[in-house]
Structure formats: C-alpha cells, structure tokens
Design a protein around this motif. Sequence first.
Motif, mmCIF file in Angstrom:
data_model
loop_
_atom_site.group_PDB
_atom_site.id
_atom_site.type_symbol
_atom_site.label_atom_id
_atom_site.label_comp_id
_atom_site.label_asym_id
_atom_site.label_seq_id
_atom_site.Cartn_x
_atom_site.Cartn_y
_atom_site.Cartn_z
ATOM 1 N N LYS A 42 6.914 101.565 89.259
ATOM 2 C CA LYS A 42 6.577 101.808 90.656
ATOM 3 C C LYS A 42 5.476 100.840 91.089
ATOM 4 C CE LYS A 42 6.165 106.287 89.280
ATOM 5 N NZ LYS A 42 6.801 105.971 88.056
ATOM 6 N N VAL A 43 5.375 100.595 92.378
ATOM 7 C CA VAL A 43 4.324 99.729 92.912
ATOM 8 C C VAL A 43 2.972 100.366 92.585
ATOM 9 C CG1 VAL A 43 3.323 98.792 95.031
ATOM 10 C CG2 VAL A 43 5.794 98.827 94.741
ATOM 11 N N GLY A 44 2.047 99.559 92.098
ATOM 12 C CA GLY A 44 0.717 100.048 91.741
ATOM 13 C C GLY A 44 0.530 100.280 90.254
ATOM 14 N N ASP A 45 1.609 100.297 89.478
ATOM 15 C CA ASP A 45 1.498 100.479 88.028
ATOM 16 C C ASP A 45 0.783 99.292 87.405
ATOM 17 O OD1 ASP A 45 2.821 102.897 88.023
ATOM 18 O OD2 ASP A 45 4.739 102.080 87.364
ATOM 19 N N GLU A 46 0.031 99.553 86.332
ATOM 20 C CA GLU A 46 -0.592 98.488 85.556
ATOM 21 C C GLU A 46 0.123 98.395 84.225
ATOM 22 O OE1 GLU A 46 -4.794 98.369 85.114
ATOM 23 O OE2 GLU A 46 -5.150 98.558 87.263
ATOM 24 N N ILE A 47 0.665 97.209 83.933
ATOM 25 C CA ILE A 47 1.423 96.976 82.709
ATOM 26 C C ILE A 47 0.586 96.107 81.779
ATOM 27 C CG2 ILE A 47 3.526 95.985 81.747
ATOM 28 C CD1 ILE A 47 4.833 96.438 84.506
ATOM 29 N N LYS A 48 0.398 96.589 80.552
ATOM 30 C CA LYS A 48 -0.366 95.836 79.543
ATOM 31 C C LYS A 48 0.589 95.488 78.409
ATOM 32 C CE LYS A 48 -4.266 96.351 76.386
ATOM 33 N NZ LYS A 48 -5.290 97.298 75.910
ATOM 34 N N ILE A 49 0.684 94.189 78.109
ATOM 35 C CA ILE A 49 1.601 93.718 77.074
ATOM 36 C C ILE A 49 0.790 93.053 75.963
ATOM 37 C CG2 ILE A 49 3.557 92.215 76.563
ATOM 38 C CD1 ILE A 49 4.300 92.433 79.530
ATOM 39 N N THR A 50 1.032 93.491 74.723
ATOM 40 C CA THR A 50 0.361 92.926 73.562
ATOM 41 C C THR A 50 1.408 92.264 72.682
ATOM 42 O OG1 THR A 50 -1.239 94.735 73.630
ATOM 43 C CG2 THR A 50 -1.158 93.429 71.615
ATOM 44 N N THR A 53 -1.766 88.266 69.130
ATOM 45 C CA THR A 53 -3.159 88.418 69.557
ATOM 46 C C THR A 53 -3.295 88.239 71.062
ATOM 47 O OG1 THR A 53 -3.568 86.071 69.172
ATOM 48 C CG2 THR A 53 -4.037 87.573 67.350
ATOM 49 N N ASN A 54 -2.183 87.970 71.730
ATOM 50 C CA ASN A 54 -2.172 87.720 73.168
ATOM 51 C C ASN A 54 -2.011 89.046 73.919
ATOM 52 O OD1 ASN A 54 -2.068 86.416 75.587
ATOM 53 N ND2 ASN A 54 -0.107 85.412 75.237
ATOM 54 N N VAL A 55 -3.004 89.411 74.723
ATOM 55 C CA VAL A 55 -2.955 90.644 75.512
ATOM 56 C C VAL A 55 -3.065 90.272 76.983
ATOM 57 C CG1 VAL A 55 -4.058 92.852 75.982
ATOM 58 C CG2 VAL A 55 -4.045 91.943 73.659
ATOM 59 N N LYS A 56 -2.063 90.690 77.775
ATOM 60 C CA LYS A 56 -2.086 90.396 79.205
ATOM 61 C C LYS A 56 -1.840 91.676 79.991
ATOM 62 C CE LYS A 56 -0.807 85.602 78.879
ATOM 63 N NZ LYS A 56 0.066 84.522 79.311
ATOM 64 N N THR A 57 -2.492 91.772 81.151
ATOM 65 C CA THR A 57 -2.361 92.937 82.007
ATOM 66 C C THR A 57 -1.896 92.495 83.384
ATOM 67 O OG1 THR A 57 -4.193 93.966 80.816
ATOM 68 C CG2 THR A 57 -3.550 94.974 82.896
ATOM 69 N N TYR A 58 -0.932 93.227 83.931
ATOM 70 C CA TYR A 58 -0.354 92.898 85.231
ATOM 71 C C TYR A 58 -0.362 94.132 86.128
ATOM 72 C CZ TYR A 58 1.611 89.137 82.395
ATOM 73 O OH TYR A 58 1.775 88.074 81.541
ATOM 74 N N LYS A 59 -0.511 93.910 87.427
ATOM 75 C CA LYS A 59 -0.401 94.986 88.413
ATOM 76 C C LYS A 59 0.873 94.754 89.213
ATOM 77 C CE LYS A 59 -2.772 97.486 91.987
ATOM 78 N NZ LYS A 59 -4.037 97.733 92.640
ATOM 79 N N VAL A 60 1.704 95.785 89.327
ATOM 80 C CA VAL A 60 2.976 95.678 90.030
ATOM 81 C C VAL A 60 2.720 95.702 91.532
ATOM 82 C CG1 VAL A 60 5.217 96.769 90.418
ATOM 83 C CG2 VAL A 60 4.182 96.825 88.144
ATOM 84 N N LEU A 61 3.179 94.653 92.230
ATOM 85 C CA LEU A 61 3.017 94.561 93.682
ATOM 86 C C LEU A 61 4.320 94.806 94.428
ATOM 87 C CD1 LEU A 61 0.801 91.345 93.887
ATOM 88 C CD2 LEU A 61 0.050 93.722 93.850
ATOM 89 N N LEU A 62 5.456 94.523 93.773
ATOM 90 C CA LEU A 62 6.753 94.598 94.438
ATOM 91 C C LEU A 62 7.815 94.885 93.391
ATOM 92 C CD1 LEU A 62 8.364 93.987 97.119
ATOM 93 C CD2 LEU A 62 8.524 91.642 96.305
ATOM 94 N N VAL A 63 8.792 95.717 93.741
ATOM 95 C CA VAL A 63 9.910 96.015 92.844
ATOM 96 C C VAL A 63 11.204 95.678 93.585
ATOM 97 C CG1 VAL A 63 11.105 97.805 91.528
ATOM 98 C CG2 VAL A 63 8.621 97.857 91.719
#
Length: 79
Positions: A42-50, A53-63
């Motif tokens: 859903k819009v507004g979710d925060e997705i963290k991918i590991t 050793t690479n950790v990135k975080t994204y915020k969903v703006l559009l689906v």
Amino acid sequence: MRLDKYLKVSRIIKRRTIANEACDAGKVEVNGKIARASYDVKVGDEIKITLGTNVKTYKVLLVTEHALKEDALKMYEQL
C-alpha cells in the motif's frame, strides 16, 4: 499488488523470482515486520531489503500494475 510483483515492477529487484526468494528467506521487511511475497503493498509502506551486507529502505509512493523505466522511479523514494 503483491510485494514480489511490486519489487519487480518498480525495478528495485530485477526479477520476480529473485524478489520471491528474498521474501521467503526473510530478507524483506515491511513496516518493521518480515513480509511474505503475498503481502499487499500500500502507499506509505516502508520496505527494507537486506541482501548480504547491503541494506536499503524504500517508501512506497505509488502502486501501479505496469510502469515504464522512467515511471518506475516515481513509485518509491529511497530513505
């Protein structure tokens, strides 16, 4: 939209099977909780991918179901 499909359409992860495997391995979190590939993004979710050793975080703006390469960058914001 399913989490694995969102990761592929937004081009965060290149292939849906790799996104699905990352979810099954517990390497993807949504809003601080480990998420399955079937999670409904859903819009507004925060997705963290590991990955390694690479950790990135994204915020969903559009689906959207389909996105061109230029439009894919508008689907999320990297935090």
